[in-house]
Design an enzyme around this catalytic site. Sequence first.
Site, PDB file in Angstrom:
ATOM      1  N   ASP A  30       0.859  -1.178   0.000  1.00 36.09           N
ATOM      2  CA  ASP A  30       0.000   0.000   0.000  1.00 36.09           C
ATOM      3  C   ASP A  30       0.904   1.239   0.000  1.00 36.09           C
ATOM      4  OD1 ASP A  30      -2.425   1.586   0.453  1.00 36.09           O
ATOM      5  OD2 ASP A  30      -1.646   1.846   2.477  1.00 36.09           O
ATOM      6  N   ALA A  38      -0.036   5.240   1.277  1.00 31.35           N
ATOM      7  CA  ALA A  38      -0.148   6.096   2.461  1.00 31.35           C
ATOM      8  C   ALA A  38      -0.315   5.270   3.727  1.00 31.35           C
ATOM      9  CB  ALA A  38      -1.323   7.052   2.309  1.00 31.35           C
ATOM     10  N   ALA A  89     -13.948  10.375   9.230  1.00 33.08           N
ATOM     11  CA  ALA A  89     -13.330  10.266   7.906  1.00 33.08           C
ATOM     12  C   ALA A  89     -12.445   9.035   7.807  1.00 33.08           C
ATOM     13  CB  ALA A  89     -12.529  11.521   7.591  1.00 33.08           C
ATOM     14  N   MET A 131     -11.284   4.003   5.632  1.00 34.23           N
ATOM     15  CA  MET A 131      -9.986   4.200   4.976  1.00 34.23           C
ATOM     16  C   MET A 131      -9.516   2.919   4.286  1.00 34.23           C
ATOM     17  SD  MET A 131      -7.962   6.662   4.437  1.00 34.23           S
ATOM     18  CE  MET A 131      -6.311   6.966   3.811  1.00 34.23           C
ATOM     19  N   LYS A 160     -11.585   6.267  -3.235  1.00 36.23           N
ATOM     20  CA  LYS A 160     -12.046   7.494  -2.592  1.00 36.23           C
ATOM     21  C   LYS A 160     -13.520   7.809  -2.863  1.00 36.23           C
ATOM     22  CE  LYS A 160      -8.300   8.153  -0.394  1.00 36.23           C
ATOM     23  NZ  LYS A 160      -8.001   6.722  -0.208  1.00 36.23           N
ATOM     24  N   HIS A 201     -15.205   5.644  -0.515  1.00 33.42           N
ATOM     25  CA  HIS A 201     -14.895   6.143   0.823  1.00 33.42           C
ATOM     26  C   HIS A 201     -15.862   7.270   1.195  1.00 33.42           C
ATOM     27  CE1 HIS A 201     -11.405   7.106   3.797  1.00 33.42           C
ATOM     28  NE2 HIS A 201     -12.521   7.670   4.231  1.00 33.42           N
ATOM     29  N   ARG A 230     -10.504  -2.036  -4.052  1.00 31.53           N
ATOM     30  CA  ARG A 230     -10.633  -2.753  -2.797  1.00 31.53           C
ATOM     31  C   ARG A 230     -12.089  -2.794  -2.336  1.00 31.53           C
ATOM     32  NH1 ARG A 230      -5.827   0.813  -0.148  1.00 31.53           N
ATOM     33  NH2 ARG A 230      -4.066  -0.264  -1.079  1.00 31.53           N
ATOM     34  N   ASP A 267      -2.105  -0.908   5.729  1.00 28.68           N
ATOM     35  CA  ASP A 267      -2.454  -0.396   7.054  1.00 28.68           C
ATOM     36  C   ASP A 267      -3.952  -0.330   7.281  1.00 28.68           C
ATOM     37  OD1 ASP A 267      -2.486   1.810   5.112  1.00 28.68           O
ATOM     38  OD2 ASP A 267      -2.930   3.089   6.821  1.00 28.68           O
TER      39      ASP A 267
END
Length: 281
Positions: free
Chosen positions: A24, A26, A57, A61, A65, A68, A172, A198
């Site tokens: 991944d 970030a 928010a 994660m 996006k 998201h 994902r 993460d």
Amino acid sequence: MTTKPPANPFAQSYDGPVRAVILDWAGTVVDFGSRAPMGVFVAAFGTVGVTISVAEARVPMGLPKWDHIKAIGALPEVAKRWQDVHGRPMTDADVDDLYARFLPMNVEVVADHAALVPGARTTIADLRARGIRIGSTTGYSRPIMDVLIPAAAANGYEPDCVVCAGDLAAGRPTPLMCYQNMIELNVWPAAACVKVDDTLPGIEEGLNAGMWTVAVALTGNEMGLAVEELTALSEDELKVRRTAAYDRLRAGGAHYVIDGIGQLIPVIEDIERRLALGAVP
């Protein structure tokens, strides 16, 4: 009554070395604490009169996006605030609008979060010395990555493959981005690959692809802290928060949980030991 289909008599188990690590971005390799998108989500919702917290928010994660943003809007408290402000539930058209607001904001700030997390540089060098290919997937779309990729390269990180949300029919938690890495890296089987992430959707992505999965607990979304904030925690508070992060990531199915990418090499060695003994992800 159902019967289990017979095993493929021609299938062969894999007992060789790890051939690829799919990282991944970030919170895993760059952007300690996965902080770049957080303020942007808050700001994007704020432009339409809806207040959200950074904690809200962070909940979805790892997803693409657009997904998201929709998932944030579906959180019960956020959905109530949206209803109070707009007099109706959030629609997909609203998500489209929010995403259009979010994208340029994220593009503007992402290069400021391209520093490598501690241990990333030496770990990646060690993986390459072992002949392991370096792939990557991300919940960021291509326009964001068009800024982040050169910024990370300037800091010494250039993976062999980058697959972004929006590059394929689905992101994902489907395995498609991992599969695309295998195609571009010319690496197989999935058991020879390790997905490092993460976030829970990123771990689920690796599991769905049939790969070994390694979750990082301290440098990414689960903690959500800058290096200075993390080091400022008391020993007791760090222990409590670290345990909670490990528990969530283990519950999400990760085969291994580590503090950060700097601890990855011993995991690779353990996976290779298990593969040699006939284990499968």
